[in-house]
Write an enzyme that holds these catalytic residues in place. Structure first.
Site, PDB file in Angstrom:
ATOM      1  N   GLU A   1      -8.308  -1.102  -9.604  1.00 13.52           N
ATOM      2  CA  GLU A   1      -9.260  -0.777  -8.555  1.00 13.52           C
ATOM      3  C   GLU A   1     -10.665  -1.057  -9.088  1.00 13.52           C
ATOM      4  O   GLU A   1     -11.007  -0.613 -10.182  1.00 13.52           O
ATOM      5  CB  GLU A   1      -9.121   0.719  -8.206  1.00 13.52           C
ATOM      6  CG  GLU A   1      -9.814   1.139  -6.944  1.00 13.52           C
ATOM      7  CD  GLU A   1      -8.882   1.077  -5.721  1.00 13.52           C
ATOM      8  OE1 GLU A   1      -7.755   0.544  -5.847  1.00 13.52           O
ATOM      9  OE2 GLU A   1      -9.295   1.557  -4.658  1.00 13.52           O
TER      10      GLU A   1
ATOM     11  N   LYS B   1      -3.773  12.661  -0.144  1.00 10.38           N
ATOM     12  CA  LYS B   1      -5.200  12.584   0.174  1.00 10.38           C
ATOM     13  C   LYS B   1      -5.853  13.965   0.144  1.00 10.38           C
ATOM     14  O   LYS B   1      -5.175  14.985   0.257  1.00 10.38           O
ATOM     15  CB  LYS B   1      -5.379  11.992   1.568  1.00 10.38           C
ATOM     16  CG  LYS B   1      -4.766  10.609   1.725  1.00 10.38           C
ATOM     17  CD  LYS B   1      -5.649   9.561   1.154  1.00 10.38           C
ATOM     18  CE  LYS B   1      -5.969   8.552   2.239  1.00 10.38           C
ATOM     19  NZ  LYS B   1      -6.858   7.518   1.831  1.00 10.38           N
TER      20      LYS B   1
ATOM     21  N   GLU C   1      -1.872  10.545 -10.957  1.00 12.78           N
ATOM     22  CA  GLU C   1      -3.142   9.943 -11.337  1.00 12.78           C
ATOM     23  C   GLU C   1      -4.187  10.093 -10.241  1.00 12.78           C
ATOM     24  O   GLU C   1      -3.854  10.374  -9.097  1.00 12.78           O
ATOM     25  CB  GLU C   1      -2.947   8.467 -11.699  1.00 12.78           C
ATOM     26  CG  GLU C   1      -1.999   7.724 -10.808  1.00 12.78           C
ATOM     27  CD  GLU C   1      -1.451   6.451 -11.453  1.00 12.78           C
ATOM     28  OE1 GLU C   1      -2.203   5.483 -11.485  1.00 12.78           O
ATOM     29  OE2 GLU C   1      -0.285   6.445 -11.902  1.00 12.78           O
TER      30      GLU C   1
ATOM     31  N   CYS D   1     -47.141   5.923  14.839  1.00 10.07           N
ATOM     32  CA  CYS D   1     -46.562   6.007  13.489  1.00 10.07           C
ATOM     33  C   CYS D   1     -46.828   7.381  12.891  1.00 10.07           C
ATOM     34  O   CYS D   1     -47.986   7.790  12.777  1.00 10.07           O
ATOM     35  CB  CYS D   1     -47.152   4.914  12.601  1.00 10.07           C
ATOM     36  SG  CYS D   1     -46.600   5.079  10.887  1.00 10.07           S
TER      37      CYS D   1
ATOM     38  N   SER E   1       0.872  -1.170   0.000  1.00  5.72           N
ATOM     39  CA  SER E   1       0.000   0.000   0.000  1.00  5.72           C
ATOM     40  C   SER E   1       0.909   1.220   0.000  1.00  5.72           C
ATOM     41  O   SER E   1       2.118   1.110   0.162  1.00  5.72           O
ATOM     42  CB  SER E   1      -0.906  -0.010   1.215  1.00  5.72           C
ATOM     43  OG  SER E   1      -0.133  -0.152   2.373  1.00  5.72           O
TER      44      SER E   1
ATOM     45  N   LYS F   1      -6.818   8.960  -7.500  1.00  6.21           N
ATOM     46  CA  LYS F   1      -6.887   7.818  -6.597  1.00  6.21           C
ATOM     47  C   LYS F   1      -8.347   7.413  -6.463  1.00  6.21           C
ATOM     48  O   LYS F   1      -9.111   8.031  -5.723  1.00  6.21           O
ATOM     49  CB  LYS F   1      -6.302   8.202  -5.238  1.00  6.21           C
ATOM     50  CG  LYS F   1      -6.166   7.041  -4.295  1.00  6.21           C
ATOM     51  CD  LYS F   1      -5.374   7.453  -3.058  1.00  6.21           C
ATOM     52  CE  LYS F   1      -5.170   6.270  -2.133  1.00  6.21           C
ATOM     53  NZ  LYS F   1      -6.447   5.699  -1.668  1.00  6.21           N
TER      54      LYS F   1
ATOM     55  N   CYS G   1     -49.220   6.775   9.546  1.00  7.92           N
ATOM     56  CA  CYS G   1     -50.609   6.314   9.601  1.00  7.92           C
ATOM     57  C   CYS G   1     -51.213   6.385  10.997  1.00  7.92           C
ATOM     58  O   CYS G   1     -52.391   6.088  11.182  1.00  7.92           O
ATOM     59  CB  CYS G   1     -50.715   4.896   9.056  1.00  7.92           C
ATOM     60  SG  CYS G   1     -49.963   3.662  10.125  1.00  7.92           S
TER      61      CYS G   1
HETATM   62 ZN   LIG Z   1     -47.710   3.418   9.969  1.00 12.73          ZN
END
Ligand SMILES: [Zn+2]
Length: 690
Positions: free
Chosen positions: A192, A331, A128, A425, A97, A130, A428
């Site tokens: 990659e 980075k 290039e 809920c 790496s 990454k 509903c």
């Molecule tokens: Zn519901």
């Protein structure tokens, strides 16, 4: 796009070849050429439709002449399920790496070390992008792809050849440009695997529609895709590869970019943004330019990679124990923003699970305007200690989906109220329940309109009944207008009803009706998957279809017989039996019968009980069966295919080159059968001593 004149010319040319072998070879070359134009060059010449026609013609010819099928044919990309998981492979050289750098100081320090190492010479650098994905090593022998491996620990990785073969951007066989030299005898390519941002977002939508958790970034979905054991599932993931490293003992190159150019000439995809920098200032310009412009790219990058271009200089610099001295990854910093949290809304998933979503004052962050961000669940809200009216911080690292990382407590109003769980809920108004052992809250109403919409999306999705022309807006309208109360109602829609849906005209209505009609002849595993039973994914659905061959038989299955199937544990078995004991299932069954489904049999195997209760291990390479076929046969006879030999193994079927499992069987006294003996056992001609 190919001009209309060109394609018929090709069709005519190949039709003249009376010999199927020649036509097959011409078609393979032509399809490989189009894959290359599309994936490596980005300059497709023909429409998807024309491409499919070529592919279909090749497939038809090959099925008429199976003796002419070769492993490098473009039709042979999808192989068998890897029942034994991925084999570990040792890399031909360590996959190192790179050392990371985060600022200007790091980069100039790197440059000084390089100049010192080269005794004062200032090198050229290859710069290039990454790509933010999963790295791999491809091996080609005599131009044929023979192996693809993950990086793993750098010394050894997983053999993912079967999965990588499904990627159309990867040539199974390299073909040189006319004026270039032929592929070297042995070629190693580093690359990659990545997913484009738009493909990832579409994939995530599907993922959510199927009631699964959305993934944070393309890299995670690539990694997850490559771990799938079923190559046919991998083939449906929008994966791409970019190659960035060339190595061949037979054909060394003077420089890194020469290697890349050669890879491109062989039909492998390489990035078009690679540049050679003569000075470190140019390197820094490249880095800063792409940090500013990263969001203009259709894929995620998390930095740029800088390499000394000359291979002779690379050798002179050498490597440390962990990283090459001639390369560095520069980075980018994470993208951050702060904005106002206007409130929290809720998404109701397919199974009724509520997901809290932060509603934000729109803010521009890394190329996208962010208005909403998922908060996952209430544990997360408590962890972040969010209050109504908070100023929150957002971050987008490699993640396409921004994350709320916290609240700016100093700016909180004194009487601000903490965000708490709702009592009912929000969609509903029904009661909520906490799923046992999970942090999620669930709406108890099976007809919650939002949940039903998600169920329909899942039912019609590509892995399920694959109903084209049923977008989420249409689904919303169908449910909101009361035309569809559960997914199966799609099959009773009339053109007249559809005309009352906004956006539908005569033609589009008829088209959807046809698509719905066609879905009735889907295969059983797709229907099972489409039902949306908790924990039942595509692969489990296939196992169930294979084992039971019939939906009503599956519905009547005992929990014990389900638990013993591969891919199905107690939790899944429980969810299946629960599903088939609900009122909705009984109503669904009645409607299924009325809709007159003509399901295709996915598995025309005879069913029986010849192997009832037996655990069978298959090892070595078989001649008469593929792995999938023999496992299906074992399942269909009531047996259980298993991966490792133990005292509980009833017998082992061994083919050529069977290794350690054979020895283990011998040491435990487990019977070993040849394929022929296995068939004799099925025919009742021999018996196992017990
Ligand atoms: Zn519901």
């Amino acid at each position: 796009m190919l001009t209309a004149a060109l394609r018929p010319a090709f069709a005519q040319k190949i039709r003249k070849m009376a010999v199927p072998k020649q036509e097959i070879e011409a078609l393979r070359r032509e399809i490989a050429r189009h894959d290359r134009l599309y994936y490596a060059d980005g300059t497709p010449e023909i429409s998807d439709f024309d491409y499919d026609q070529l592919f279909k013609r090749l497939r038809d010819l090959e099925s008429a002449h199976p003796e002419l099928i070769t492993p490098d044919s473009v039709t042979q990309r999808i192989g068998d399920v890897l029942t034994e998981g991925f084999a570990s492979v040792k890399h031909p050289f360590p996959m190192l790496s790179l050392q990371n750098s985060y600022d200007l100081d790091d980069i100039s320090e790197f440059h000084h070390r390089v100049v010192n190492g080269l005794e004062g010479d200032s090198p050229e650098y290859s710069c290039e992008l990454k790509f933010d994905g999963v790295s791999l090593l491809l091996t080609y022998e005599a131009g044929f792809l023979i192996r693809a491996a993950t990086r793993g620990d750098g010394e050894k990785g997983d053999n993912i050849t079967a999965n990588i073969r499904t990627l159309k951007g990867i040539p199974l066989r390299l073909s040189a440009d006319q004026d270039e030299a032929s592929p070297p005898k042995t070629l190693f390519v580093r690359g990659e695997v990545y997913m484009r941002t738009d493909d990832f977002l579409a994939f995530n939508d599907e993922q959510v529609a199927e009631g699964k958790k959305p993934l944070a970034n393309p890299r995670n979905s690539v990694a997850g895709s490559l771990k799938l054991l079923d190559p046919s599932l991998v083939s449906r993931r929008p994966l791409r590869v970019v190659c960035y490293g060339y190595d061949s003992p037979d054909k060394p190159m003077p420089s890194h970019v020469d290697g890349l150019a050669f890879l491109k000439s062989l039909g492998l995809p390489v990035s078009s943004e690679t540049r050679v920098a003569k000075t470190i200032e140019e390197v820094i310009d490249f880095w800063q330019k792409w940090e500013a412009q990263r969001d203009t790219l259709p894929f995620e990058i998390d930095g740029v990679v800088v390499k000394v271009n000359s291979l002779a200089q690379q050798r002179k610099l050498g490597i440390t124990s962990r990283a090459p001295r001639w390369a560095i990854a520069c980075k980018f910093s994470a993208r951050q923003a702060t904005t106002l949290l206007n409130g929290v809304s809720f998404q109701v998933g397919r199974t009724g699970v509520l997901t809290p979503v932060a509603e934000l004052e729109p803010v521009f962050l890394g190329g996208i305007t962010v208005k909403r961000a998922t908060l996952h669940n209430f544990d997360e809200i408590r962890r972040l200690d969010l209050h109504y009216g908070d100023i929150v911080t957002l971050e987008r690292g490699g993640d396409v989906i921004p994350k709320v990382t916290g609240a700016v407590v100093e700016k909180r109003k004194r009487n601000a109220k903490a965000i708490t769980e709702p009592n009912s809920c929000p969609v509903c108004g029904s009661a909520l329940e906490r799923v046992h052992g999970e942090v999620a809250l669930r709406c108890t109403n099976p007809q919650d309109p939002e949940a039903v919409k998600r169920q329909i999306e899942h039912f019609a999705s590509r892995g399920a009944l694959d109903i084209a022309g049923l977008g989420s807006e249409t689904i919303d309208s169908l449910v909101d207008l009361g035309l569809v109360k559960e997914p199966i109602d799609l099959f009773f829609l009339t053109p007249k009803q559809l005309l009352s849906v906004p956006g539908f005209a005569q033609k589009s209505a008829e088209k959807l009706i046809v698509a719905v009609e066609e879905a009735k002849s889907a295969s059983l595993d797709r229907l099972i998957f489409g039902l949306g039973i908790r924990f039942v994914g595509e692969s489990t659905a296939r196992t169930l279809a294979t084992q039971f061959g019939d939906l009503e038989l599956l519905a009547k299955a005992q929990i014990e017989s389900l638990e013993n199937l591969p891919d199905v544990g107690p939790r899944v078995a429980q969810a299946i039996t629960e599903y088939f004991s609900t009122k909705q299932w009984r109503s669904l069954l009645a409607k299924l019968q009325r809709a007159d489904f003509q399901l295709k049999d996915t598995n025309a195997v005879e069913r029986g009980t010849k192997l009832e209760g037996m655990a069978v291990v298959v090892t070595g390479s078989l001649e008469m069966y593929s792995r999938e076929e023999i496992e299906r046969t074992i399942l269909s006879q009531g047996g259980k295919p298993s991966g490792s030999v133990s005292k509980k193994t009833s017998f082992v079927v061994a083919g050529e080159k069977a290794g350690s499992k054979l020895e283990k069987a011998a040491s435990l006294g487990v019977p070993v059968l040849t394929e022929e003996q296995f068939n004799q056992l099925l025919r009742g001609e021999i018996k196992l001593d017990s």
